[in-house]
Design an enzyme around this catalytic site. Structure first.
Site, PDB file in Angstrom:
ATOM      1  N   GLY A   1       0.778  -1.238   0.000  1.00 24.19           N
ATOM      2  CA  GLY A   1       0.000   0.000   0.000  1.00 24.19           C
ATOM      3  C   GLY A   1       0.806   1.282   0.000  1.00 24.19           C
ATOM      4  O   GLY A   1       0.224   2.368  -0.016  1.00 24.19           O
TER       5      GLY A   1
ATOM      6  N   GLU B   1       4.379  -6.513   1.639  1.00 23.15           N
ATOM      7  CA  GLU B   1       3.896  -6.949   0.314  1.00 23.15           C
ATOM      8  C   GLU B   1       3.745  -5.748  -0.621  1.00 23.15           C
ATOM      9  O   GLU B   1       2.648  -5.439  -1.083  1.00 23.15           O
ATOM     10  CB  GLU B   1       2.528  -7.635   0.463  1.00 23.15           C
ATOM     11  CG  GLU B   1       2.488  -8.819   1.412  1.00 23.15           C
ATOM     12  CD  GLU B   1       1.064  -9.266   1.745  1.00 23.15           C
ATOM     13  OE1 GLU B   1       0.106  -8.498   1.494  1.00 23.15           O
ATOM     14  OE2 GLU B   1       0.912 -10.374   2.251  1.00 23.15           O
TER      15      GLU B   1
ATOM     16  N   GLY C   1       3.740  -3.502  -3.964  1.00 25.30           N
ATOM     17  CA  GLY C   1       3.627  -3.698  -5.409  1.00 25.30           C
ATOM     18  C   GLY C   1       3.928  -2.385  -6.111  1.00 25.30           C
ATOM     19  O   GLY C   1       5.000  -2.169  -6.677  1.00 25.30           O
ATOM     20  N   ARG C   2       2.977  -1.471  -5.974  1.00 21.95           N
ATOM     21  CA  ARG C   2       3.071  -0.169  -6.629  1.00 21.95           C
ATOM     22  C   ARG C   2       4.401   0.551  -6.356  1.00 21.95           C
ATOM     23  O   ARG C   2       5.010   1.109  -7.265  1.00 21.95           O
ATOM     24  CB  ARG C   2       1.923   0.702  -6.123  1.00 21.95           C
ATOM     25  CG  ARG C   2       1.728   2.017  -6.848  1.00 21.95           C
ATOM     26  CD  ARG C   2       0.740   2.896  -6.087  1.00 21.95           C
ATOM     27  NE  ARG C   2      -0.479   2.195  -5.743  1.00 21.95           N
ATOM     28  CZ  ARG C   2      -1.513   2.058  -6.558  1.00 21.95           C
ATOM     29  NH1 ARG C   2      -1.485   2.603  -7.754  1.00 21.95           N
ATOM     30  NH2 ARG C   2      -2.579   1.382  -6.176  1.00 21.95           N
TER      31      ARG C   2
ATOM     32  N   TYR D   1     -10.716   3.792 -11.350  1.00 23.81           N
ATOM     33  CA  TYR D   1     -10.628   4.450 -10.041  1.00 23.81           C
ATOM     34  C   TYR D   1     -10.600   5.973 -10.117  1.00 23.81           C
ATOM     35  O   TYR D   1     -10.392   6.617  -9.098  1.00 23.81           O
ATOM     36  CB  TYR D   1      -9.329   4.082  -9.312  1.00 23.81           C
ATOM     37  CG  TYR D   1      -8.872   2.664  -9.291  1.00 23.81           C
ATOM     38  CD1 TYR D   1      -9.639   1.663  -8.696  1.00 23.81           C
ATOM     39  CD2 TYR D   1      -7.626   2.326  -9.806  1.00 23.81           C
ATOM     40  CE1 TYR D   1      -9.167   0.369  -8.634  1.00 23.81           C
ATOM     41  CE2 TYR D   1      -7.148   1.018  -9.740  1.00 23.81           C
ATOM     42  CZ  TYR D   1      -7.927   0.047  -9.151  1.00 23.81           C
ATOM     43  OH  TYR D   1      -7.458  -1.223  -9.076  1.00 23.81           O
TER      44      TYR D   1
ATOM     45  N   CYS E   1     -15.529   3.232 -27.199  1.00 24.75           N
ATOM     46  CA  CYS E   1     -16.894   3.763 -27.117  1.00 24.75           C
ATOM     47  C   CYS E   1     -17.412   3.721 -25.690  1.00 24.75           C
ATOM     48  O   CYS E   1     -18.336   2.964 -25.371  1.00 24.75           O
ATOM     49  CB  CYS E   1     -17.796   2.965 -28.039  1.00 24.75           C
ATOM     50  SG  CYS E   1     -17.077   2.844 -29.670  1.00 24.75           S
TER      51      CYS E   1
ATOM     52  N   TYR F   1      -0.372  -2.064 -11.887  1.00 21.04           N
ATOM     53  CA  TYR F   1      -1.798  -2.079 -12.237  1.00 21.04           C
ATOM     54  C   TYR F   1      -2.040  -1.447 -13.613  1.00 21.04           C
ATOM     55  O   TYR F   1      -3.064  -0.822 -13.846  1.00 21.04           O
ATOM     56  CB  TYR F   1      -2.634  -1.398 -11.134  1.00 21.04           C
ATOM     57  CG  TYR F   1      -2.308  -1.946  -9.765  1.00 21.04           C
ATOM     58  CD1 TYR F   1      -2.712  -3.227  -9.413  1.00 21.04           C
ATOM     59  CD2 TYR F   1      -1.530  -1.220  -8.860  1.00 21.04           C
ATOM     60  CE1 TYR F   1      -2.375  -3.769  -8.180  1.00 21.04           C
ATOM     61  CE2 TYR F   1      -1.184  -1.760  -7.624  1.00 21.04           C
ATOM     62  CZ  TYR F   1      -1.617  -3.026  -7.291  1.00 21.04           C
ATOM     63  OH  TYR F   1      -1.268  -3.562  -6.083  1.00 21.04           O
TER      64      TYR F   1
END
Ligand SMILES: *Cc1c(COP(=O)(O)O)cnc(C)c1O
Length: 404
Positions: free
Chosen positions: A233, A268, A270-271, A311, A338, A367
């Site tokens: 996070g 953990e 990621g980002r 988001y 579209c 992501y």
């Protein structure tokens, strides 16, 4: 930002050359940035010596996972597919944790057969299934239990995971109840308390609140957890927020937490490892002028990069070639799909752009490609890894033929 003579460079290759050589849209990753992010993460948390398990869901490219392994990280996986991919990247099972609210029996059995470090469970029913599998295999299985600390991570609502109305983890009461019930089980070994309160967290305060809840639970349970898995996070800088999480403040909080609780910390992230290492290179198909704004219509779309549509995330968009001429009019960067939500960014003014120009959507390493799809029957982009002057295709562009 790295411009040389007005041209944007990723490591030692200009975006213009990349677009010419590999076409657009293309995902491009910088080897150096991934390496620096990992080293920086390790350095800041050195004093607590954590086990760092890269969150594979943020970027599951095999070659990227090879780098993750090379730089010494483990993996946090959330499906059988990710677990197989992590093992294929030679990440050692004893450095792999398995998270997620809905692991199937097949996934649990597979994880057990691969002897991974632990399975982070999120419900009693899951623990019951694990116990059954353990009994059948005559083994004791290592698990963690995920606590939902009911903390507001102060991030985008759609990526918050640690509030009581979110589907993740167990309430304090349920956590303590399950711990009591299963701590002397012959088939289950509870070795970890895990939490993960959300993503893109830029202040240490939610983490402080989270640690306080964890501290309280440990005191109440009088149980000795070998591991405390604090999840990921850690927030990075994006277009709309120039804040990122202050690692050293977070590290201090954890250090003080560890004075009383002698557990090994698992992270953990990621980002924070890959987010700013990725770029999406796109070409301007058309510029459509209206009285109120200019629509800059790109050849990349929400099927390539879903975060803005999913988001409301904001990614900086920069030109591959600088110009001194400004156009003082609203610009809206959109894709060709579209859907009204197929737009990336709106800005009040921009440098003069032309049809055919190359632009770069920044900070898409996490992501990004993992959320891409074939919506509108569009082939998925190529992925390229750059190390200084070397450019390597790490996933080929999908061929239209293969998806039709
Ligand atoms: C998504 C996720 C992570 C990674 O989050 P980042 O914000 O990318 O660091 C870590 N742990 C769990 C359980 C997750 O679901």
């Amino acid at each position: 930002m790295r411009y040389k003579k007005g041209l944007f460079y990723i490591e030692n290759v200009s975006a213009k050359i990349l677009a010419k050589k590999f076409g657009t849209p293309s995902y491009v990753y910088s080897y150096d940035k991934i390496k620096n992010n990992i080293n920086n993460f390790k350095k800041n948390f050195k004093t607590i010596n954590p086990l760092i398990c890269f969150s594979v869901k943020s970027n599951s490219n095999l070659k990227i996972l090879n780098l993750i392994n090379k730089f010494g990280l483990g993996a946090d996986v959330v499906s059988k597919g990710e677990l197989i991919r992590a093992l294929k990247a030679k990440i050692k099972p004893e450095k792999i944790v398995f998270s997620g609210v809905g692991k199937t029996i097949d996934e649990i059995k597979f994880a057990v057969s691969k002897k991974i470090l632990l399975i982070n469970t999120e419900s009693e029913n899951e623990i019951i299934e694990i116990e059954k599998i353990a009994k059948k295999n005559k083994k004791k299985i290592n698990i963690g239990i995920r606590l939902n600390p009911d903390i507001d991570a102060k991030t985008l609502k759609k990526i918050s995971t640690g509030k009581k109305e979110d589907k993740f983890g167990l309430t304090e009461k349920k956590f303590l109840e399950l711990l009591k019930k299963y701590k002397s089980s012959k088939f289950i070994n509870i070795i970890c308390l895990s939490v993960h309160i959300g993503s893109q967290i830029t202040s240490h305060i939610p983490y402080k609140n989270m640690l306080n809840v964890v501290k309280k639970i440990i005191q109440q349970s009088k149980y000795n957890f070998k591991y405390i898995d604090l999840g990921g996070g850690m927030g990075i800088q994006y277009g709309n927020s120039l804040n990122n999480l202050n690692y050293s403040k977070y590290n201090k909080l954890i250090k003080s937490f560890l004075k009383k609780n002698k557990s090994k910390i698992i992270f953990e992230p990621g980002r924070s490892i890959v987010g700013n290492a990725g770029y999406l290179i796109s070409k301007i198909t058309y510029i459509k002028q209206t009285s109120s704004k200019n629509f800059v219509i790109l050849d990349s779309a929400m099927n390539d990069l879903l975060r803005p549509a999913l988001y409301g995330a904001m990614h900086r968009i920069i030109p591959s070639k600088l110009s001194r001429t400004r156009v003082l009019k609203k610009h809206e960067f959109v894709g060709p799909i579209c859907e009204t939500t197929d737009k990336f960014l709106t800005v009040s003014d921009y440098q003069k752009l032309n049809q055919g120009d190359i632009i770069i959507i920044c900070d898409v390493g996490a992501y990004g490609m993992v959320l891409s799809s074939n919506y509108n029957l569009r082939p998925k982009p190529v992925e390229i890894l750059i190390n200084k002057t070397s450019t390597k295709i790490i996933t080929k562009r999908q061929k239209l033929n293969n998806i039709i």
